[in-house]
Design an enzyme around this catalytic site. Structure first.
Site, mmCIF file in Angstrom:
data_model
loop_
_atom_site.group_PDB
_atom_site.id
_atom_site.type_symbol
_atom_site.label_atom_id
_atom_site.label_comp_id
_atom_site.label_asym_id
_atom_site.label_seq_id
_atom_site.Cartn_x
_atom_site.Cartn_y
_atom_site.Cartn_z
ATOM 1 N N LYS A 112 13.530 30.708 25.802
ATOM 2 C CA LYS A 112 12.351 29.890 25.520
ATOM 3 C C LYS A 112 12.575 28.941 24.341
ATOM 4 O O LYS A 112 11.854 27.977 24.169
ATOM 5 C CB LYS A 112 11.139 30.777 25.285
ATOM 6 C CG LYS A 112 10.734 31.501 26.566
ATOM 7 C CD LYS A 112 9.364 32.100 26.507
ATOM 8 C CE LYS A 112 8.930 32.599 27.879
ATOM 9 N NZ LYS A 112 9.730 33.744 28.370
HETATM 10 C C1 LIG Z 1 9.857 34.129 29.716
HETATM 11 C C2 LIG Z 1 10.990 35.000 30.080
HETATM 12 C C3 LIG Z 1 11.423 35.184 31.424
HETATM 13 C C4 LIG Z 1 10.694 34.564 32.592
HETATM 14 O O1 LIG Z 1 10.909 33.181 32.673
HETATM 15 P P1 LIG Z 1 9.969 32.269 33.592
HETATM 16 O O2 LIG Z 1 10.421 30.882 33.330
HETATM 17 O O3 LIG Z 1 8.569 32.533 33.154
HETATM 18 O O4 LIG Z 1 10.200 32.700 35.003
HETATM 19 C C5 LIG Z 1 12.531 35.965 31.681
HETATM 20 N N1 LIG Z 1 13.180 36.594 30.670
HETATM 21 C C6 LIG Z 1 12.807 36.452 29.382
HETATM 22 C C7 LIG Z 1 13.547 37.196 28.345
HETATM 23 C C8 LIG Z 1 11.702 35.657 29.039
HETATM 24 O O5 LIG Z 1 11.329 35.564 27.743
#
Ligand SMILES: *Cc1c(COP(=O)(O)O)cnc(C)c1O
Length: 433
Positions: A107
């Site tokens: 993220k």
């Molecule tokens: C947010 C997140 C996901 C999921 O990603 P999306 O784009 O919402 O499908 C998977 N793994 C981790 C560690 C995350 O923080």
């Protein structure tokens, strides 16, 4: 670059408006009107470029003239100041490590780019931009870190008291400066409701210059395209990407990358037991439902927020989506076993989200043994040290300095009742007009 709402393809906004509003008023999602194809000059050069240079070329082709090139180059360089390395487990299994940013999860790519774009868009505003965000854990940390010390901005994070992990709480509350954490005596849903109420109150929204760092913001998806291009450079053969998914932002970003011309062999949507999308891919029926708590908790989503974008990419045609994407759901006990297998077989410590991806890759490789799979490792395993210790014992994890040192920092939060009125009063009081 213009964008339309998935609920109204006839009405358009400019890029800046889509970023600052996050969500169209009609509750759809913003999609680019036109997705630029990368030209031959790009494809002739791409394997020799640095990650940042390649990233800049892709983003500038997509955004066209929404941001001047010299500014965009600086934003890309500054936001993507950490690598996305690829680790080979063996010939057919690769791991794309997306956890080398400041908060140890993918993220960071989206949040850091969004922060810099927002700061540029509001550079001439006299008033500070207030980013209001509700978090159940990970998103708030990435957003806080991304905006920390970004001039002209402040971040107000709402989180449910006692319902985030100790380390996550430190990521929200220990930064100080332009980051303020409101510790809400209530649930995550209360936090979301309060944020929504503040936005919907036009007086507060305008007076406090509010914006949202919501995960469906288009400026968070754009940088998430880039690491797929980076990974694809390892081979002349199109890759099979395995994407541990919750809200499906990561997967949607890959779809945008393919529309710009990136060739992929196949896409695997790996989920935990929250398997609304794998079920849809199998049956054609879409049944969003309340989420179930699992070990891979960042993927505990029962109504994926990017699903409308995925459908848009495929013109609402189930068959064409199902021919490009396969779904694969995994239970917690399978996830635990996979953490052990990956360590025993390859000496690699994988986090619970990556472990879900590993199992989906195994299932795919059984039927397609010649394929090259790339599993997205979306978080650093040290963020899930308890689960890792339960499966692998203590001492296998290298805890990165930036995570380890958080434990000693002081938590600073402002307690608040789960009341939208209290939030609004506080926001107005704390705003300099
Ligand atoms: C947010 C997140 C996901 C999921 O990603 P999306 O784009 O919402 O499908 C998977 N793994 C981790 C560690 C995350 O923080």
């Amino acid at each position: 670059m213009r964008l339309y709402s998935t609920n109204n393809p006839e009405s358009f906004v400019e890029f800046g408006e889509a970023v600052l509003r996050s969500l169209p008023a009609d509750n759809g999602l913003y999609m680019p009107e036109h997705i630029a194809q990368l030209d031959d000059t790009f494809w002739n050069d791409w394997k020799g470029l640095s990650f940042q240079d390649m990233a800049f070329r892709i983003v500038s082709a997509l955004l066209h003239d929404a941001i001047p090139e010299d500014v965009l180059e600086e934003i890309v360089d500054d936001a993507l100041n950490f690598p996305a390395p690829i680790v080979a487990l063996d010939e057919h299994r690769h791991v794309l490590e997306l956890f080398h940013g400041p908060t140890l999860a993918f993220k960071d790519f989206g949040a850091r780019f969004m922060a810099r774009v927002m700061a540029w868009l509001t550079r001439n505003d006299k008033q500070t931009l207030t980013v209001l965000v509700a978090t159940s854990g990970d998103t708030g940390g990435a957003v806080a870190s991304a905006f920390h010390n970004v001039e002209g901005t402040r971040v107000v994070i709402l989180y449910p008291s006692g319902k985030v992990s100790g380390l996550q709480e430190k990521q929200l509350t220990a930064l100080g400066g332009n980051i303020t954490a409101l510790e809400i005596n209530g649930s995550f849903d209360d936090c979301q409701r309060m944020v929504k109420a503040a936005f919907l109150d036009p007086k507060t929204s305008k007076r406090c210059n509010l914006t949202s760092a919501n995960s469906i913001n288009i400026s968070r998806l754009i940088p998430q395209m880039l690491y797929y291009f980076e990974a694809a450079r390892i081979s002349n053969k199109p890759l099979t990407f395995v994407i541990p998914s919750g809200n499906f932002g990561n997967l949607t970003a890959l779809l945008l990358a393919t529309r710009m011309g990136l060739k992929v062999n196949h896409i695997i949507a790996a989920t935990n037991v929250n398997d609304v999308v794998p079920e849809y891919l199998r049956t054609g029926d879409y049944n969003p439902r309340p989420s179930v708590a699992t070990l891979s908790n960042a993927m505990d989503v029962g109504a994926p927020s990017n699903f409308a974008r995925m459908q848009e990419v495929f013109g609402n045609d189930w068959e064409s989506m199902a021919s490009m994407i396969s779904g694969f759901p995994v239970s917690d006990s399978q996830t635990r076993a996979a953490i052990r297998t990956v360590y025993e077989k390859y000496g690699y410590v994988i986090d619970p989200h990556g472990a879900v991806g590993y199992l989906a890759a195994e299932a795919w490789l059984k039927e397609h043994p010649k394929d090259l799979t790339v599993i997205l490792e979306t978080a650093h395993p040290a963020k899930f040290s308890e689960t890792i210790a339960e499966e692998l014992g203590h001492g296998v994890l290298d805890v990165p300095e930036r995570l380890g040192c958080l434990a000693h920092k002081e938590k600073v939060s402002i307690p608040m009742a789960a009341s939208a009125d209290e939030l609004i009063d506080w926001l107005v009081l704390k705003t300099n007009f």
